[in-house]
Motif scaffolding. Structure first.
Motif, mmCIF file in Angstrom:
data_model
loop_
_atom_site.group_PDB
_atom_site.id
_atom_site.type_symbol
_atom_site.label_atom_id
_atom_site.label_comp_id
_atom_site.label_asym_id
_atom_site.label_seq_id
_atom_site.Cartn_x
_atom_site.Cartn_y
_atom_site.Cartn_z
ATOM 1 N N PRO A 1 37.507 28.738 19.590
ATOM 2 C CA PRO A 1 36.464 28.150 18.733
ATOM 3 C C PRO A 1 35.303 29.096 18.456
ATOM 4 O O PRO A 1 34.678 29.023 17.399
ATOM 5 C CB PRO A 1 36.014 26.906 19.518
ATOM 6 N N GLN A 2 35.012 30.006 19.364
ATOM 7 C CA GLN A 2 33.907 30.943 19.175
ATOM 8 C C GLN A 2 34.129 31.850 17.961
ATOM 9 O O GLN A 2 33.171 32.370 17.373
ATOM 10 C CB GLN A 2 33.723 31.808 20.431
ATOM 11 N N ALA A 3 35.396 32.053 17.578
ATOM 12 C CA ALA A 3 35.712 32.937 16.458
ATOM 13 C C ALA A 3 35.276 32.363 15.119
ATOM 14 O O ALA A 3 35.274 33.078 14.114
ATOM 15 C CB ALA A 3 37.208 33.249 16.434
ATOM 16 N N ALA A 4 34.893 31.093 15.083
ATOM 17 C CA ALA A 4 34.386 30.511 13.844
ATOM 18 C C ALA A 4 33.030 31.077 13.467
ATOM 19 O O ALA A 4 32.633 31.025 12.285
ATOM 20 C CB ALA A 4 34.294 28.988 13.973
ATOM 21 N N SER A 5 32.305 31.643 14.438
ATOM 22 C CA SER A 5 30.950 32.125 14.149
ATOM 23 C C SER A 5 30.693 33.564 14.591
ATOM 24 O O SER A 5 29.623 34.101 14.322
ATOM 25 C CB SER A 5 29.915 31.216 14.829
ATOM 26 N N GLN A 6 31.657 34.189 15.269
ATOM 27 C CA GLN A 6 31.450 35.557 15.733
ATOM 28 C C GLN A 6 32.796 36.224 15.984
ATOM 29 O O GLN A 6 33.828 35.563 16.080
ATOM 30 C CB GLN A 6 30.640 35.555 17.037
ATOM 31 N N ARG A 7 32.769 37.537 16.086
ATOM 32 C CA ARG A 7 33.973 38.272 16.455
ATOM 33 C C ARG A 7 34.213 38.153 17.958
ATOM 34 O O ARG A 7 33.261 38.105 18.742
ATOM 35 C CB ARG A 7 33.857 39.747 16.046
ATOM 36 N N VAL A 8 35.482 38.127 18.343
ATOM 37 C CA VAL A 8 35.834 37.943 19.752
ATOM 38 C C VAL A 8 36.833 39.021 20.176
ATOM 39 O O VAL A 8 37.579 39.556 19.353
ATOM 40 C CB VAL A 8 36.445 36.538 19.986
ATOM 41 N N PRO A 9 36.864 39.360 21.468
ATOM 42 C CA PRO A 9 37.881 40.302 21.961
ATOM 43 C C PRO A 9 39.258 39.650 22.006
ATOM 44 O O PRO A 9 39.385 38.427 21.916
ATOM 45 C CB PRO A 9 37.375 40.657 23.359
ATOM 46 N N ALA A 10 40.280 40.479 22.175
ATOM 47 C CA ALA A 10 41.652 39.976 22.111
ATOM 48 C C ALA A 10 42.490 40.469 23.276
ATOM 49 O O ALA A 10 42.371 41.622 23.710
ATOM 50 C CB ALA A 10 42.313 40.401 20.805
#
Length: 283
Positions: free
Chosen positions: A38-47
């Protein structure tokens, strides 16, 4: 956008996605799955890049491991490639065996015909796929890598050879010493030729013994695994870690087999392990 989205399911307030694209490295159309928390809706995230095992596709881990709940909590994307090139004109095992050819790319760059044109899975995982996804999805350049069985072999080899591209490595039931087990000897001979010297660059036990590891490593191996020890050769990885002094925790788990039940039992620990090195959890 060069990605063609073919499915989407809401999952723990995130998005379980499946894509296809034309791979310039593999010269065929490829499919892969991605879980965006869900955090990826507003920011870039690690994978976390997850490499699956023999006969698998990108769907096995997504549907069986139960990883999305913890990934959603941590804010960690899951990238799940297919296990080999596929499609018309892609060479398969002449005998149609499960352990070579389609579904069994072994994450190497093949040099032998008729496999060299399409079976460049090492470059696909290391170079093409991350560049594509970080350009078109909300992913940072922070990566970790993990996998199971053949994919555990791939994760260890790719992480050990590319320490600047990843923060941590883990594996379940990895093929640790493919130069000296039946699965590995067949695959490496078929893709790279009969000279064992050419296999060493794709052998985790040899790499770890020779160079150690700049990255933290976590490995789980079930002691009731039907492929342990003949195919997986976990003792060679234990010896290599001891010899090199690597920061490697290699755990032998009584009663567990080679299945996704094993992975589901310990996947939370692996995700939290990676999250620490990706800056998502306090060390």
């Amino acid at each position: 956008m060069s990605l063609n989205q073919i499915s989407e399911q809401r999952c723990f307030d995130g998005r379980q996605l499946r894509f296809k694209h034309q791979s310039a490295v593999l010269h065929c159309e490829m499919q892969f799955s991605v879980y965006l928390p869900p955090q990826a809706a507003s920011q870039r995230v690690p994978a976390l890049y997850w490499l699956s095992g023999l006969t698998c596709t990108d769907e096995n881990f997504a549907s069986k491991a139960g990883a999305q709940r913890i990934a959603a909590e941590l804010g960690l994307a899951l990238v799940i490639p297919d296990t080999s090139p596929r499609g018309e004109g892609v060479a398969d095992d002449p005998q149609g065996s499960y352990d070579f050819g389609l579904g069994a790319g072994f994450y190497v760059n093949a040099t032998e015909e008729p496999y060299a044109k399409h079976y460049q899975m090492y470059d696909y995982i290391v170079q093409e796929l991350p560049a594509l996804l970080e350009a078109e999805l909300p992913l940072t350049s922070l990566r970790a890598i993990s996998g199971h069985s053949m994919g555990g072999h791939g994760a260890l080899v790719i992480g050990l050879r590319n320490s600047s591209r990843y923060r941590s490595i883990s594996a379940f039931s990895p093929i640790c010493h493919p130069s000296a087990c039946p699965w590995g000897i067949k695959a490496l001979t078929g893709y790279l030729g009969a000279d064992p010297n050419r296999w060493q660059q794709y052998d985790a036990a040899l790499l770890l013994a020779q160079q150690g590891s700049d990255l933290p490593i976590l490995v789980d191996q079930g002691l009731a695994d039907q492929f342990y020890p003949e195919q997986l050769r976990t003792e060679t990885l234990l010896a290599a870690a001891k010899r090199s002094g690597a920061q490697a925790e290699i755990r032998l788990q009584p009663g567990y087999d080679h299945s996704y039940y094993f992975i589901a039992s310990f996947i939370e620990q692996h995700l939290r392990f990676h999250a620490r090195y990706l800056g998502l959890l306090a060390a």
